[in-house]
Scaffold this active site. Structure first.
Site, PDB file in Angstrom:
ATOM      1  CB  CYS A  54      74.658  39.816  34.470  1.00  0.00           C
ATOM      2  SG  CYS A  54      73.069  40.733  34.373  1.00  0.00           S
ATOM      3  NE  ARG A  58      68.701  34.552  27.060  1.00  0.00           N
ATOM      4  CZ  ARG A  58      69.757  35.520  27.436  1.00  0.00           C
ATOM      5  NH1 ARG A  58      69.680  36.637  26.661  1.00  0.00           N
ATOM      6  NH2 ARG A  58      70.624  35.336  28.409  1.00  0.00           N
ATOM      7  CG  ASP A 100      70.186  42.405  35.700  1.00  0.00           C
ATOM      8  OD1 ASP A 100      70.801  42.841  34.742  1.00  0.00           O
ATOM      9  OD2 ASP A 100      69.609  41.452  35.860  1.00  0.00           O
ATOM     10  CG  HIS A 108      70.977  34.560  33.739  1.00  0.00           C
ATOM     11  ND1 HIS A 108      71.033  33.265  32.786  1.00  0.00           N
ATOM     12  CD2 HIS A 108      71.166  35.591  33.192  1.00  0.00           C
ATOM     13  CE1 HIS A 108      71.696  34.133  31.710  1.00  0.00           C
ATOM     14  NE2 HIS A 108      71.841  35.271  32.227  1.00  0.00           N
ATOM     15  NE  ARG A 145      77.190  33.567  31.318  1.00  0.00           N
ATOM     16  CZ  ARG A 145      76.104  33.892  30.733  1.00  0.00           C
ATOM     17  NH1 ARG A 145      75.667  35.121  30.636  1.00  0.00           N
ATOM     18  NH2 ARG A 145      75.244  33.080  30.287  1.00  0.00           N
ATOM     19  CD  GLN A 167      75.707  36.661  34.052  1.00  0.00           C
ATOM     20  OE1 GLN A 167      75.503  36.589  32.859  1.00  0.00           O
ATOM     21  NE2 GLN A 167      76.929  37.161  34.596  1.00  0.00           N
TER      22      GLN A 167
HETATM   23  N1   CP Z   1      74.382  38.465  31.024  1.00  0.00           N
HETATM   24  C1   CP Z   1      73.784  37.851  29.865  1.00  0.00           C
HETATM   25  O1   CP Z   1      72.980  36.774  29.959  1.00  0.00           O
HETATM   26  O2   CP Z   1      73.758  38.445  28.550  1.00  0.00           O
HETATM   27  P1   CP Z   1      72.965  38.106  27.259  1.00  0.00           P
HETATM   28  O3   CP Z   1      71.339  38.643  27.329  1.00  0.00           O
HETATM   29  O4   CP Z   1      73.910  39.038  26.240  1.00  0.00           O
HETATM   30  O5   CP Z   1      73.105  36.639  27.034  1.00  0.00           O
HETATM   31  N1  NVA Z   2      67.670  40.570  34.145  1.00  0.00           N
HETATM   32  C1  NVA Z   2      67.915  40.560  32.725  1.00  0.00           C
HETATM   33  C2  NVA Z   2      69.237  39.984  32.448  1.00  0.00           C
HETATM   34  C3  NVA Z   2      69.676  40.030  31.117  1.00  0.00           C
HETATM   35  C4  NVA Z   2      71.009  39.052  31.161  1.00  0.00           C
HETATM   36  C5  NVA Z   2      67.163  40.406  31.700  1.00  0.00           C
HETATM   37  O1  NVA Z   2      66.037  39.205  32.038  1.00  0.00           O
HETATM   38  O2  NVA Z   2      66.661  41.009  30.917  1.00  0.00           O
END
Ligand code: CP
Ligand code: NVA
Length: 306
Positions: free
Chosen positions: A265, A103, A225, A130, A293, A133
């Site tokens: 999400c 990440r 989101d 992502h 997930r 997800q």
């Molecule tokens: N939806 C998602 O990816 O959540 P986290 O940021 O908690 O991993």
């Molecule tokens: N769009 C959000 C998704 C988190 C799972 C972010 O990148 O923070």
């Protein structure tokens, strides 16, 4: 040849179909307490430069339940935090680990990881995509609606990483997706164009709009989101003003089909992109999404580490 999963487009429609079938099987096996140690003897790294609840925990639990081991790493704990290059770190990781979930911020960084790694690199979220997800969201939609082809998704809010992966996922699976974002916050044009090209092959529809009501009309799925993603905290106050009309609430849901499902999400900001009432509504499948997930991560790891 190692396979990476950096964007939804790394997989064919057929491969996504297989993942959905396998995730469903693995879910039912877990419910029946049938063990399946597909990752026995395997060690995976999880390198997270941003916070995570669902992605981190669902991967860690998926790895444990599949009989493997995981090592959680943050850049500050390893020499990368002192400037060791991605290329060198990736080559070293490849000598120890069987796969790595990353990440990070810039999507270019994860592409660099993939270039230098001899092991599968899995995108646990970048600023542009992502994919983990969205493949698991496809499982949730399949469970709730019985099919993907022809299902109408409305996405209301920021044209962000989740929106980009949804465009690619909907296009790959022959779905209709209409996204409504304020001017200047639309999904990236190159990703939307790629989605439209893919849509021509699959019978999908990809439309970029501005007005939430237009996107949500007759939708089967209404998805949102956060208005401010990780890394954009400095824009938060400004974004609250710009996105005010882009909230999933009772009035907006009235435009969707009566049996439409509500998706997010997570993490959610109640009172901003979605009301408390809609998170808790019987139409909400938000916590099923979070659960799925786990099941999809297992299917994904099994496929990439076969
Ligand atoms: N939806 C998602 O990816 O959540 P986290 O940021 O908690 O991993
Ligand atoms: N769009 C959000 C998704 C988190 C799972 C972010 O990148 O923070």
């Amino acid at each position: 040849m190692k396979r990476d999963f950096l964007t939804i487009c790394d997989f064919t429609t057929k491969e996504i179909d297989s993942l959905l079938i396998r995730a469903k099987e693995l879910k039912s096996m877990q419910k029946n307490r049938i063990e399946h140690p597909a990752l026995k003897g395997r060690t995976l790294g999880l390198l997270f430069e941003k916070q995570s609840t669902r992605t981190r925990i669902s991967f860690e639990v998926a790895i444990i339940q599949s009989g493997g081991h995981s090592i959680y790493l943050s850049p500050n704990q390893i020499q990368m935090g002192r400037g060791e290059e991605i290329g060198d770190t990736a080559q070293v990781f490849s000598r120890y680990l069987d796969a790595i979930v990353i990440r990070t911020y810039s999507h270019h960084k994860i592409e660099e990881w993939a270039q230098y790694s001899n092991i599968p690199v899995i995108n646990g979220l970048t600023d542009r995509h992502h994919p983990c997800q969205v493949v698991s969201d496809m499982l949730t939609i399949m469970e709730k609606k019985g099919r993907l082809r022809g299902i109408r998704i409305a996405y209301v809010g920021d044209g962000n990483n989740v929106a980009h992966s949804l465009i690619e996922g909907a296009a790959a699976m022959g779905m209709e997706i209409r996204l409504a974002s304020p001017k200047g916050y639309e999904p990236d044009k190159a990703i939307a164009d790629k989605g439209r090209r893919l849509a021509k092959e699959t019978g999908a529809i990809v439309e970029i709009l501005q007005e939430p009501h237009d996107a949500v009309r007759d939708a089967d799925v209404v998805y949102t989101d956060v208005w401010t993603s990780m890394g954009q905290e400095g824009e938060e106050e400004n974004r609250k003003g710009i996105f005010r009309g882009y909230q999933i609430n009772r009035e907006l849901m009235g435009r969707a089909k009566d049996d439409a499902i509500i998706m997010h999400c997570l993490p959610a900001h109640r009172g901003e992109e979605i009301t408390e009432e809609m998170v808790e509504s019987p139409q909400s499948v938000i916590f099923d999404q979070a659960e799925n997930r786990l099941h999809m991560q297992k299917a994904l790891l099994e496929m990439l580490l076969k």
